[in-house]
Design a protein around this motif. Sequence first.
Motif, mmCIF file in Angstrom:
data_model
loop_
_atom_site.group_PDB
_atom_site.id
_atom_site.type_symbol
_atom_site.label_atom_id
_atom_site.label_comp_id
_atom_site.label_asym_id
_atom_site.label_seq_id
_atom_site.Cartn_x
_atom_site.Cartn_y
_atom_site.Cartn_z
ATOM 1 N N ARG A 133 0.855 -1.186 0.000
ATOM 2 C CA ARG A 133 0.000 0.000 0.000
ATOM 3 C C ARG A 133 0.892 1.238 0.000
ATOM 4 N N ILE A 193 0.686 -0.505 -5.563
ATOM 5 C CA ILE A 193 -0.464 -1.082 -4.862
ATOM 6 C C ILE A 193 -0.495 -2.549 -5.262
ATOM 7 N N GLN A 207 -5.177 -0.214 -10.739
ATOM 8 C CA GLN A 207 -4.849 -1.514 -10.124
ATOM 9 C C GLN A 207 -6.112 -2.356 -9.959
ATOM 10 N N GLN A 208 -7.192 -1.724 -9.542
ATOM 11 C CA GLN A 208 -8.424 -2.493 -9.344
ATOM 12 C C GLN A 208 -8.979 -3.010 -10.677
ATOM 13 N N ARG A 268 -8.394 -7.748 -0.709
ATOM 14 C CA ARG A 268 -9.447 -6.746 -0.464
ATOM 15 C C ARG A 268 -10.546 -7.267 0.450
ATOM 16 N N GLU A 273 -4.843 3.515 -7.875
ATOM 17 C CA GLU A 273 -5.811 2.610 -7.235
ATOM 18 C C GLU A 273 -6.853 2.153 -8.268
#
Length: 440
Positions: free
Chosen positions: A258, A420, A280-281, A436, A277
Amino acid sequence: MNDDLTSLFREHLEIRLEGIAEDLRKTGYAALVLASGPQYFYFRDDQPAPYRANAHFLHFCPWEGPGHLLLIRPGKKPFLATLSPDDFWYEPQRIGDAFWTDGFKIAECGSRKRQISEITKRLPKGRSAGIAESGGVSETLGLAHNPPALLTRLDWRRAIKTGYEVECLSEANRVGAEGHIAADAAFQDGGSELEVHRAFLAAVGGLEADLPYPTIVGLNEKGAVLHYEGKRPHVRNGRSLLIDAGARVRGYASDITRTFAASSAEDRFRSLIAAMEGAQQALCEDVRAGRPWAELHHEAHLALSGVLKDENVINVSAEEAVESGLSRVFFPHGLGHFLGIQVHDVGGHLADPDGRRAPPPKEHPMLRSTRTLEPGHVLTVEPGVYFIDMLLDRWRNGKNRDAINWQAVDALTPYGGVRIEDNVLVTDTGPRNLTREHLP
Ligand code: GLY
Ligand code: MN
Ligand code: MN
């Protein structure tokens, strides 16, 4: 004893024993002896280095100590000959009533001599194989030592996780997440790298030697050192923190990164974290059966170049950045790797179980997997962008210098970079993000 774990492990062992029976048949060996491996001592010293078991041994048997031998014969219960001499200097390790013992016949041996004799009398006729760090055991028992054809088959299978292994990896993520939450709090309190590391370790609740890899805790510009291992005690109140740290559960690792911004950080760095973010998601969502990993890596280069363009760090399109090699200046490592007992788990460069190799493409030599995703694969998804002088300087002084917005680069360099990293399982129905489930 945990009944769920017992039945998950029973199923795991059954699957692995079926697999090894086939592998032994195909490679022409009658049986396999796995050695957990020796305890190292520092040179001319009686002090031991932290112990780590042979991962192939651990894959069949979660009893982690030096000197154990495991005999696997098709159609028979695996035979574990532990090395556990009586010793009043060190506490002898006794197995007791563990969740996994049902699946094994066990002899707790007081000496190597007894172990060898117990294994010898059970070795079937014909040539057997030995997998061990050094050749001593194989030589003593007359085994083919580390035959490559068998090793590649074991490596290949390890990439497909059983339900038990997924449970271990999920738990390693749960524990690792607790560490990350504590580390973030220590950072927001102005803690040093050493204090953030200690907060992580305390929350994970083990010894440093139990971690799957040394924590990477980089404040400010140290976030740009990909495997930074320093723990500066005197630098406090950081602008940014990049922390890459995981936990180990029953031998299985989590590998989580992180990046945080302090309240003092500039908006452009926060904006970069938010954009990373999102990218990456989106990449995690694409971790699906049938996708070649190298294709996802290429997609990551395009996505990160898009982020850099949107954030006004580069002046060229995402496609141009990838084609010209500019994206590799900011993202110089692979998208991720297999995760399991080893943090960089085995089998990533195999084209098939027979050992044909699939090396990474020339332009991405750091890519740790070239395999096509299958249900049961667990990989890290860890895109990163960094401001690394060593890589930027060639562009700064080159003919394409205008491709980069140097004012933005110079403003962001003191923040190091953003990575990340989540751990993602490929399932029949899509990705399952093991990280997650426990950590935002
Ligand atoms: N922690 C090392 C890596 O992310 O690969
Ligand atoms: Mn990592
Ligand atoms: Mn990783």
